[in-house]
Design a protein around this motif. Structure first.
Motif, PDB file in Angstrom:
ATOM      1  N   UNK A  21       0.838  -1.195   0.000  1.00  0.00           N
ATOM      2  CA  UNK A  21       0.000   0.000   0.000  1.00  0.00           C
ATOM      3  C   UNK A  21       0.874   1.247   0.000  1.00  0.00           C
ATOM      4  N   UNK A  22       0.310   2.391  -0.408  1.00  0.00           N
ATOM      5  CA  UNK A  22       1.103   3.617  -0.453  1.00  0.00           C
ATOM      6  C   UNK A  22       1.735   3.971   0.892  1.00  0.00           C
ATOM      7  N   UNK A  23       2.989   4.389   0.817  1.00  0.00           N
ATOM      8  CA  UNK A  23       3.774   4.816   1.971  1.00  0.00           C
ATOM      9  C   UNK A  23       4.619   5.987   1.500  1.00  0.00           C
ATOM     10  N   UNK A  24       4.821   6.966   2.369  1.00  0.00           N
ATOM     11  CA  UNK A  24       5.682   8.081   2.017  1.00  0.00           C
ATOM     12  C   UNK A  24       6.322   8.624   3.285  1.00  0.00           C
ATOM     13  N   UNK A  25       7.565   9.041   3.147  1.00  0.00           N
ATOM     14  CA  UNK A  25       8.224   9.710   4.257  1.00  0.00           C
ATOM     15  C   UNK A  25       8.967  10.930   3.743  1.00  0.00           C
ATOM     16  N   UNK A  26       9.061  11.932   4.620  1.00  0.00           N
ATOM     17  CA  UNK A  26       9.774  13.166   4.334  1.00  0.00           C
ATOM     18  C   UNK A  26      10.743  13.392   5.487  1.00  0.00           C
ATOM     19  N   UNK A  27      11.997  13.669   5.161  1.00  0.00           N
ATOM     20  CA  UNK A  27      13.004  14.011   6.165  1.00  0.00           C
ATOM     21  C   UNK A  27      13.506  15.405   5.822  1.00  0.00           C
ATOM     22  N   UNK A  28      13.305  16.340   6.764  1.00  0.00           N
ATOM     23  CA  UNK A  28      13.660  17.734   6.542  1.00  0.00           C
ATOM     24  C   UNK A  28      14.858  18.125   7.394  1.00  0.00           C
ATOM     25  N   UNK A  29      15.749  18.899   6.826  1.00  0.00           N
ATOM     26  CA  UNK A  29      16.909  19.432   7.533  1.00  0.00           C
ATOM     27  C   UNK A  29      16.454  20.700   8.244  1.00  0.00           C
ATOM     28  N   UNK A  30      16.275  20.624   9.579  1.00  0.00           N
ATOM     29  CA  UNK A  30      15.718  21.756  10.316  1.00  0.00           C
ATOM     30  C   UNK A  30      16.748  22.523  11.145  1.00  0.00           C
ATOM     31  N   UNK A  31      17.928  21.959  11.369  1.00  0.00           N
ATOM     32  CA  UNK A  31      18.998  22.630  12.121  1.00  0.00           C
ATOM     33  C   UNK A  31      20.306  21.924  11.793  1.00  0.00           C
ATOM     34  N   UNK A  32      21.425  22.477  12.294  1.00  0.00           N
ATOM     35  CA  UNK A  32      22.728  21.893  11.979  1.00  0.00           C
ATOM     36  C   UNK A  32      22.815  20.406  12.308  1.00  0.00           C
ATOM     37  N   UNK A  33      22.299  20.007  13.436  1.00  0.00           N
ATOM     38  CA  UNK A  33      22.377  18.597  13.838  1.00  0.00           C
ATOM     39  C   UNK A  33      21.003  18.010  14.114  1.00  0.00           C
ATOM     40  N   UNK A  40       3.907   8.433   6.580  1.00  0.00           N
ATOM     41  CA  UNK A  40       2.497   8.081   6.468  1.00  0.00           C
ATOM     42  C   UNK A  40       2.381   6.797   5.663  1.00  0.00           C
ATOM     43  N   UNK A  41       1.673   5.841   6.233  1.00  0.00           N
ATOM     44  CA  UNK A  41       1.425   4.579   5.545  1.00  0.00           C
ATOM     45  C   UNK A  41      -0.073   4.344   5.516  1.00  0.00           C
ATOM     46  N   UNK A  56      -0.971  11.250  -3.554  1.00  0.00           N
ATOM     47  CA  UNK A  56      -1.845  11.835  -2.528  1.00  0.00           C
ATOM     48  C   UNK A  56      -1.296  11.569  -1.127  1.00  0.00           C
ATOM     49  N   UNK A  57      -0.692  10.418  -0.934  1.00  0.00           N
ATOM     50  CA  UNK A  57      -0.098  10.090   0.363  1.00  0.00           C
ATOM     51  C   UNK A  57       1.079  11.012   0.661  1.00  0.00           C
ATOM     52  N   UNK A  58       1.936  11.260  -0.324  1.00  0.00           N
ATOM     53  CA  UNK A  58       3.078  12.158  -0.129  1.00  0.00           C
ATOM     54  C   UNK A  58       2.619  13.597   0.089  1.00  0.00           C
ATOM     55  N   UNK A  59       1.594  14.030  -0.622  1.00  0.00           N
ATOM     56  CA  UNK A  59       1.068  15.382  -0.410  1.00  0.00           C
ATOM     57  C   UNK A  59       0.541  15.517   1.016  1.00  0.00           C
ATOM     58  N   UNK A  60      -0.114  14.494   1.498  1.00  0.00           N
ATOM     59  CA  UNK A  60      -0.660  14.527   2.855  1.00  0.00           C
ATOM     60  C   UNK A  60       0.464  14.557   3.895  1.00  0.00           C
ATOM     61  N   UNK A  61       1.518  13.778   3.705  1.00  0.00           N
ATOM     62  CA  UNK A  61       2.607  13.773   4.683  1.00  0.00           C
ATOM     63  C   UNK A  61       3.370  15.100   4.647  1.00  0.00           C
ATOM     64  N   UNK A  62       3.474  15.737   3.492  1.00  0.00           N
ATOM     65  CA  UNK A  62       4.101  17.064   3.442  1.00  0.00           C
ATOM     66  C   UNK A  62       3.268  18.083   4.212  1.00  0.00           C
ATOM     67  N   UNK A  63       1.945  17.998   4.101  1.00  0.00           N
ATOM     68  CA  UNK A  63       1.064  18.875   4.869  1.00  0.00           C
ATOM     69  C   UNK A  63       1.233  18.643   6.369  1.00  0.00           C
TER      70      UNK A  63
END
Length: 78
Positions: A21-33, A40-41, A56-63
């Protein structure tokens, strides 16, 4: 590569193990470390109730990640 609420990061969307089933993850660089990861799965029950795609799953996880960042920013102001 993605940008969420002015933070750069990476997005990946491999099929969920065992279900495909659709799965998406986002990893954001928010600070030096520090990074923020949101995943979302789609569950089998969710898939039965509504049509989900990787897009749609990736759009939702970005939101969701944007909401998480807004909450973190609000906490810093206090």
């Amino acid at each position: 590569m993605v940008v969420v609420a002015a933070f750069g990061g990476v997005q990946s969307s491999p099929p969920a193990q065992g279900t495909g089933l659709p799965f998406c993850q986002v990893v954001l660089d928010v600070a030096d470390n520090a990074s923020l990861r949101a995943q979302l799965q789609v569950s089998p029950r969710g898939a039965a109730l509504q049509q989900h795609t990787v897009e749609t799953t990736c759009a939702q996880v970005r939101d969701v990640a944007a909401t998480m960042l807004a909450t973190l920013r609000a906490q810093q102001v206090r």
